[in-house]
Design a protein around this motif. Structure first.
Motif, PDB file in Angstrom:
ATOM      1  N   VAL A 148      50.762  38.749  25.081  1.00  0.00           N
ATOM      2  CA  VAL A 148      49.476  37.962  25.967  1.00  0.00           C
ATOM      3  C   VAL A 148      48.254  37.973  25.184  1.00  0.00           C
ATOM      4  N   HIS A 149      47.544  36.946  25.115  1.00  0.00           N
ATOM      5  CA  HIS A 149      46.311  37.060  24.242  1.00  0.00           C
ATOM      6  C   HIS A 149      45.267  37.790  24.947  1.00  0.00           C
ATOM      7  N   GLY A 150      44.622  38.603  24.281  1.00  0.00           N
ATOM      8  CA  GLY A 150      43.674  39.522  24.593  1.00  0.00           C
ATOM      9  C   GLY A 150      42.342  38.773  25.320  1.00  0.00           C
ATOM     10  N   GLY A 151      42.173  37.694  25.028  1.00  0.00           N
ATOM     11  CA  GLY A 151      41.194  36.772  25.757  1.00  0.00           C
ATOM     12  C   GLY A 151      41.381  36.765  27.287  1.00  0.00           C
ATOM     13  N   TRP A 152      42.853  36.971  27.596  1.00  0.00           N
ATOM     14  CA  TRP A 152      43.379  36.906  29.258  1.00  0.00           C
ATOM     15  C   TRP A 152      42.660  38.261  29.685  1.00  0.00           C
ATOM     16  N   ALA A 153      42.900  39.286  28.772  1.00  0.00           N
ATOM     17  CA  ALA A 153      42.476  40.811  29.356  1.00  0.00           C
ATOM     18  C   ALA A 153      40.919  40.784  29.430  1.00  0.00           C
ATOM     19  N   LEU A 154      40.356  40.306  28.444  1.00  0.00           N
ATOM     20  CA  LEU A 154      39.075  40.075  28.482  1.00  0.00           C
ATOM     21  C   LEU A 154      38.361  39.481  29.572  1.00  0.00           C
ATOM     22  N   THR A 155      38.892  38.165  30.098  1.00  0.00           N
ATOM     23  CA  THR A 155      38.407  37.643  30.953  1.00  0.00           C
ATOM     24  C   THR A 155      38.667  38.282  32.357  1.00  0.00           C
ATOM     25  N   LEU A 156      39.749  38.985  32.469  1.00  0.00           N
ATOM     26  CA  LEU A 156      39.682  39.636  33.579  1.00  0.00           C
ATOM     27  C   LEU A 156      38.729  40.808  33.854  1.00  0.00           C
ATOM     28  N   ILE A 157      38.717  41.578  32.663  1.00  0.00           N
ATOM     29  CA  ILE A 157      37.408  42.442  32.786  1.00  0.00           C
ATOM     30  C   ILE A 157      36.194  41.913  33.036  1.00  0.00           C
ATOM     31  N   ASP A 158      35.890  40.801  32.465  1.00  0.00           N
ATOM     32  CA  ASP A 158      34.563  40.269  32.951  1.00  0.00           C
ATOM     33  C   ASP A 158      34.511  39.826  33.988  1.00  0.00           C
ATOM     34  N   SER A 159      35.624  39.089  34.753  1.00  0.00           N
ATOM     35  CA  SER A 159      35.543  38.866  36.197  1.00  0.00           C
ATOM     36  C   SER A 159      35.360  39.932  37.121  1.00  0.00           C
ATOM     37  N   ALA A 160      36.129  40.991  36.835  1.00  0.00           N
ATOM     38  CA  ALA A 160      36.183  41.999  37.858  1.00  0.00           C
ATOM     39  C   ALA A 160      34.761  42.748  37.715  1.00  0.00           C
ATOM     40  N   CYS A 161      34.088  42.743  36.587  1.00  0.00           N
ATOM     41  CA  CYS A 161      32.580  43.381  36.295  1.00  0.00           C
ATOM     42  C   CYS A 161      31.656  42.590  36.984  1.00  0.00           C
ATOM     43  N   GLY A 162      31.761  41.213  36.762  1.00  0.00           N
ATOM     44  CA  GLY A 162      31.057  40.426  37.330  1.00  0.00           C
ATOM     45  C   GLY A 162      30.861  40.323  38.955  1.00  0.00           C
ATOM     46  N   CYS A 163      32.250  40.228  39.599  1.00  0.00           N
ATOM     47  CA  CYS A 163      32.256  40.190  40.733  1.00  0.00           C
ATOM     48  C   CYS A 163      31.932  41.616  41.431  1.00  0.00           C
ATOM     49  N   ALA A 164      32.088  42.899  40.717  1.00  0.00           N
ATOM     50  CA  ALA A 164      31.218  44.210  41.311  1.00  0.00           C
ATOM     51  C   ALA A 164      29.996  44.136  41.306  1.00  0.00           C
ATOM     52  N   ALA A 165      29.172  43.360  40.257  1.00  0.00           N
ATOM     53  CA  ALA A 165      27.942  43.434  40.107  1.00  0.00           C
ATOM     54  C   ALA A 165      27.335  42.419  41.456  1.00  0.00           C
ATOM     55  N   HIS A 166      28.105  41.214  41.505  1.00  0.00           N
ATOM     56  CA  HIS A 166      27.892  40.162  42.711  1.00  0.00           C
ATOM     57  C   HIS A 166      27.963  40.842  44.058  1.00  0.00           C
ATOM     58  N   SER A 167      28.963  41.770  44.411  1.00  0.00           N
ATOM     59  CA  SER A 167      28.972  42.529  45.669  1.00  0.00           C
ATOM     60  C   SER A 167      27.627  43.102  45.929  1.00  0.00           C
ATOM     61  N   THR A 168      26.851  43.514  45.192  1.00  0.00           N
ATOM     62  CA  THR A 168      25.902  44.406  45.614  1.00  0.00           C
ATOM     63  C   THR A 168      24.545  43.318  45.516  1.00  0.00           C
ATOM     64  N   LEU A 169      24.604  41.906  45.335  1.00  0.00           N
ATOM     65  CA  LEU A 169      23.455  41.197  45.430  1.00  0.00           C
ATOM     66  C   LEU A 169      23.132  40.580  46.840  1.00  0.00           C
TER      67      LEU A 169
END
Length: 161
Positions: free
Chosen positions: A73-94
């Protein structure tokens, strides 16, 4: 489209759909199906499954459609999951009417992800929150809890305050 009408499976929420909602409320509506899943979720075969204050979880299904030329599986998929989880964790506090954008995401890959790895879980957390800059981290785990990848994101909040 309002939350009381039929919402398509995939699409982009309008400003009217999210007006007055905090980041966490928006994310909860994605999970509940009251807002459409973002279009990226369909080809990437992942989705938001949990949200809390400063916390978000995505689950994903690797498959043949995500393979690189070497058969992993392309590493970009894992990176996109990490970016999405991090971004949504941040969004949950806004608060309402405040958006965010990723400034930087870094990842470390610990184990290969294969087409038959099975469902994975990516847990994102806010580790520091300033007035405008949030630091987040995420772990991508296999079904046995082994770390497949981990990373950090720096996120910038913007908009009305």
């Amino acid at each position: 489209m309002s939350a009381t009408t039929m919402v398509p499976d995939y699409g982009v929420a309008t400003q009217a759909d999210v007006a007055g909602l905090t980041g966490r409320q928006i994310l909860e509506r994605f999970i509940e199906g009251r807002l459409p899943a973002p279009p990226i979720a369909r080809p990437m075969t992942f989705w938001l499954t949990e949200v809390g204050d400063g916390f978000a979880v995505f689950e994903g299904e690797p498959g043949e459609h995500l393979l690189n030329p070497m058969g992993n599986v392309h590493g970009g998929w894992a990176l996109t999951l990490i970016d999405s989880a991090c971004g949504c964790a941040a969004h949950s506090t806004l608060p309402a009417e405040v958006g965010y954008a990723t400034i930087e995401t870094k990842a470390n890959f610990s184990r290969p992800i294969m087409r038959d790895t099975g469902r994975v879980r990516c847990e994102g957390r806010v580790i520091a929150k300033g007035r405008q800059i949030l630091s987040t981290e995420a772990k991508l785990l296999d079904r046995d809890g082994k770390v497949l990848a981990h990373g950090t994101s720096t996120v910038m909040a913007f908009g009305a305050r």
